[in-house]
Design a protein around this motif. Structure first.
Motif, mmCIF file in Angstrom:
data_model
loop_
_atom_site.group_PDB
_atom_site.id
_atom_site.type_symbol
_atom_site.label_atom_id
_atom_site.label_comp_id
_atom_site.label_asym_id
_atom_site.label_seq_id
_atom_site.Cartn_x
_atom_site.Cartn_y
_atom_site.Cartn_z
ATOM 1 N N VAL A 83 0.842 -1.192 0.000
ATOM 2 C CA VAL A 83 0.000 0.000 0.000
ATOM 3 C C VAL A 83 0.879 1.245 0.000
ATOM 4 O O VAL A 83 1.760 1.400 0.846
ATOM 5 C CB VAL A 83 -0.929 0.025 1.231
ATOM 6 N N VAL A 84 0.657 2.141 -0.955
ATOM 7 C CA VAL A 84 1.407 3.388 -1.058
ATOM 8 C C VAL A 84 0.422 4.548 -0.971
ATOM 9 O O VAL A 84 -0.585 4.563 -1.688
ATOM 10 C CB VAL A 84 2.189 3.481 -2.389
ATOM 11 N N LEU A 85 0.701 5.496 -0.098
ATOM 12 C CA LEU A 85 -0.151 6.669 0.018
ATOM 13 C C LEU A 85 0.061 7.586 -1.178
ATOM 14 O O LEU A 85 1.171 7.733 -1.681
ATOM 15 C CB LEU A 85 0.157 7.417 1.318
ATOM 16 N N ALA A 86 -1.015 8.203 -1.635
ATOM 17 C CA ALA A 86 -0.951 9.044 -2.832
ATOM 18 C C ALA A 86 0.056 10.174 -2.673
ATOM 19 O O ALA A 86 0.798 10.494 -3.607
ATOM 20 C CB ALA A 86 -2.336 9.608 -3.149
ATOM 21 N N ASN A 87 0.123 10.799 -1.477
ATOM 22 C CA ASN A 87 1.062 11.906 -1.294
ATOM 23 C C ASN A 87 2.508 11.416 -1.289
ATOM 24 O O ASN A 87 3.426 12.143 -1.669
ATOM 25 C CB ASN A 87 0.739 12.681 -0.006
ATOM 26 N N ASP A 88 2.740 10.160 -0.874
ATOM 27 C CA ASP A 88 4.079 9.590 -0.970
ATOM 28 C C ASP A 88 4.412 9.210 -2.410
ATOM 29 O O ASP A 88 5.540 9.389 -2.873
ATOM 30 C CB ASP A 88 4.200 8.352 -0.082
ATOM 31 N N LEU A 89 3.412 8.681 -3.127
ATOM 32 C CA LEU A 89 3.607 8.310 -4.523
ATOM 33 C C LEU A 89 4.049 9.510 -5.355
ATOM 34 O O LEU A 89 4.898 9.406 -6.241
ATOM 35 C CB LEU A 89 2.313 7.723 -5.089
ATOM 36 N N ALA A 90 3.485 10.671 -5.031
ATOM 37 C CA ALA A 90 3.820 11.887 -5.776
ATOM 38 C C ALA A 90 5.284 12.285 -5.620
ATOM 39 O O ALA A 90 5.836 13.002 -6.463
ATOM 40 C CB ALA A 90 2.924 13.035 -5.320
ATOM 41 N N LYS A 91 5.937 11.816 -4.555
ATOM 42 C CA LYS A 91 7.327 12.180 -4.298
ATOM 43 C C LYS A 91 8.326 11.167 -4.844
ATOM 44 O O LYS A 91 9.528 11.417 -4.817
ATOM 45 C CB LYS A 91 7.557 12.312 -2.787
ATOM 46 N N MET A 92 7.835 10.058 -5.324
ATOM 47 C CA MET A 92 8.725 8.985 -5.749
ATOM 48 C C MET A 92 9.325 9.250 -7.117
ATOM 49 O O MET A 92 8.747 9.955 -7.953
ATOM 50 C CB MET A 92 7.972 7.658 -5.741
ATOM 51 N N ASN A 93 10.481 8.668 -7.348
ATOM 52 C CA ASN A 93 11.192 8.817 -8.611
ATOM 53 C C ASN A 93 11.251 7.459 -9.301
ATOM 54 O O ASN A 93 12.000 6.576 -8.878
ATOM 55 C CB ASN A 93 12.608 9.337 -8.357
ATOM 56 N N PHE A 94 10.452 7.285 -10.351
ATOM 57 C CA PHE A 94 10.461 6.042 -11.105
ATOM 58 C C PHE A 94 11.401 6.183 -12.292
ATOM 59 O O PHE A 94 11.309 7.134 -13.066
ATOM 60 C CB PHE A 94 9.054 5.698 -11.582
ATOM 61 N N LYS A 95 12.294 5.241 -12.441
ATOM 62 C CA LYS A 95 13.317 5.300 -13.485
ATOM 63 C C LYS A 95 12.698 5.180 -14.878
ATOM 64 O O LYS A 95 11.812 4.361 -15.114
ATOM 65 C CB LYS A 95 14.337 4.182 -13.293
ATOM 66 N N THR A 96 13.166 6.011 -15.790
ATOM 67 C CA THR A 96 12.770 5.903 -17.192
ATOM 68 C C THR A 96 14.012 5.818 -18.061
ATOM 69 O O THR A 96 15.097 6.236 -17.657
ATOM 70 C CB THR A 96 11.931 7.118 -17.650
ATOM 71 N N ILE A 97 13.847 5.252 -19.246
ATOM 72 C CA ILE A 97 14.924 5.249 -20.230
ATOM 73 C C ILE A 97 14.378 5.767 -21.554
ATOM 74 O O ILE A 97 13.183 5.620 -21.849
ATOM 75 C CB ILE A 97 15.545 3.854 -20.437
ATOM 76 N N SER A 98 15.236 6.378 -22.320
ATOM 77 C CA SER A 98 14.888 6.829 -23.660
ATOM 78 C C SER A 98 15.639 5.966 -24.669
ATOM 79 O O SER A 98 16.765 5.531 -24.418
ATOM 80 C CB SER A 98 15.259 8.299 -23.853
ATOM 81 N N ILE A 99 15.011 5.722 -25.796
ATOM 82 C CA ILE A 99 15.630 4.925 -26.852
ATOM 83 C C ILE A 99 15.695 5.777 -28.111
ATOM 84 O O ILE A 99 14.703 6.373 -28.523
ATOM 85 C CB ILE A 99 14.821 3.645 -27.127
ATOM 86 N N ARG A 100 16.855 5.835 -28.699
ATOM 87 C CA ARG A 100 17.012 6.600 -29.937
ATOM 88 C C ARG A 100 16.374 5.849 -31.107
ATOM 89 O O ARG A 100 16.222 4.635 -31.077
ATOM 90 C CB ARG A 100 18.498 6.839 -30.231
ATOM 91 N N GLY A 101 16.006 6.585 -32.125
ATOM 92 C CA GLY A 101 15.522 5.962 -33.345
ATOM 93 C C GLY A 101 14.030 5.684 -33.359
ATOM 94 O O GLY A 101 13.249 6.270 -32.614
ATOM 95 N N LYS A 102 13.640 4.742 -34.215
ATOM 96 C CA LYS A 102 12.226 4.466 -34.456
ATOM 97 C C LYS A 102 11.496 3.944 -33.221
ATOM 98 O O LYS A 102 10.345 4.310 -32.976
ATOM 99 C CB LYS A 102 12.092 3.463 -35.605
ATOM 100 N N PHE A 103 12.158 3.105 -32.436
ATOM 101 C CA PHE A 103 11.490 2.570 -31.254
ATOM 102 C C PHE A 103 11.258 3.657 -30.206
ATOM 103 O O PHE A 103 10.230 3.661 -29.518
ATOM 104 C CB PHE A 103 12.291 1.411 -30.660
ATOM 105 N N GLY A 104 12.190 4.577 -30.095
ATOM 106 C CA GLY A 104 12.005 5.688 -29.177
ATOM 107 C C GLY A 104 10.856 6.578 -29.603
ATOM 108 O O GLY A 104 10.072 7.052 -28.768
ATOM 109 N N LYS A 105 10.731 6.796 -30.908
ATOM 110 C CA LYS A 105 9.640 7.617 -31.418
ATOM 111 C C LYS A 105 8.293 6.948 -31.159
ATOM 112 O O LYS A 105 7.310 7.614 -30.798
ATOM 113 C CB LYS A 105 9.826 7.857 -32.916
ATOM 114 N N LEU A 106 8.241 5.646 -31.315
ATOM 115 C CA LEU A 106 6.996 4.907 -31.092
ATOM 116 C C LEU A 106 6.609 4.855 -29.618
ATOM 117 O O LEU A 106 5.472 5.135 -29.246
ATOM 118 C CB LEU A 106 7.138 3.477 -31.611
ATOM 119 N N LEU A 107 7.583 4.481 -28.776
ATOM 120 C CA LEU A 107 7.289 4.157 -27.390
ATOM 121 C C LEU A 107 7.375 5.335 -26.437
ATOM 122 O O LEU A 107 6.700 5.363 -25.414
ATOM 123 C CB LEU A 107 8.250 3.057 -26.904
#
Length: 210
Positions: A27-51
């Protein structure tokens, strides 16, 4: 309050901003969820443009009719994940295996990345990989419920599942599969279109992949 379980789940302290992986029964409280940092990655090229930007872990379904290039697109995506981010990738090639037809495909696409290729579906191996491709859900006979359990068992592993298509072009397996992935990529005539995408900055246009 339910607690995260398993050695792979990272604990989260309210108020921190480090990358978090949260167990499905936590269980995660909404106000705590707002402070969290979820990792993202970017992909160059066609797959990055799509996704767009992919949240880690990510769950993607690729589907299409026979001979339209879904497995080829999946291999190309696997290759980009290795080349651009150094991910350790396992490709469960249950339809083809590590045989001559797969060799022809790898050579034709110019893939020289250390992608692990295995024919047998063996979840015991998944823990050692960042991303696992399952080609396909029909030939491995994995159900959507079993896939949900895989996500719980390997919370830090991303999965890309390849689905066959029905005669009318729709994905086999029905809508239950569609609801347990973040994005759905439809392959037709060697081109890709995102039919569902929860990731930011993705595109809805049809893009020729190869």
């Amino acid at each position: 309050m339910p607690k995260s379980s398993g050695s792979q789940n990272r604990a989260f302290n309210p108020g921190t901003t480090r990358t978090a992986v949260i167990a499905s029964d936590h269980v995660v409280l909404a106000n705590d969820l707002a402070k969290m940092n979820f990792k993202t990655i970017s992909i160059r090229g066609k797959f990055g443009k799509l996704l767009g930007k992919l949240y880690i872990p990510f769950y993607i379904m690729i589907y299409g009719s026979r001979f339209h290039g879904k497995s080829t697109v999946a291999l190309m995506f696997a290759d980009e994940l290795v080349k651009q981010h150094g991910y350790k990738v396992l490709y469960v090639a249950n339809e083809e295996g590590a045989k001559g037809t797969m060799q022809e495909k790898v050579v034709r696409l110019g893939i020289n990345s250390p992608i692990g290729i295995i024919e047998d579906y063996n979840p015991k191996l998944f823990r050692d990989y960042d991303v696992v491709f399952i080609d396909s859900t029909q030939t491995t006979d994995i159900s959507h419920e079993e896939f949900k359990e895989l996500k719980k068992q390997f919370p830090n592993t991303s999965f890309v599942i390849i689905n066959q298509a029905n005669r009318d072009g729709s994905s086999k397996g029905g809508t239950k599969w569609e609801h347990i992935v973040d994005a759905i990529m439809h392959i037709e005539n060697k081109s890709a279109t995102m039919e569902k995408n929860r990731f930011p900055e993705g595109s809805t246009e049809t893009i020729k992949i190869f």
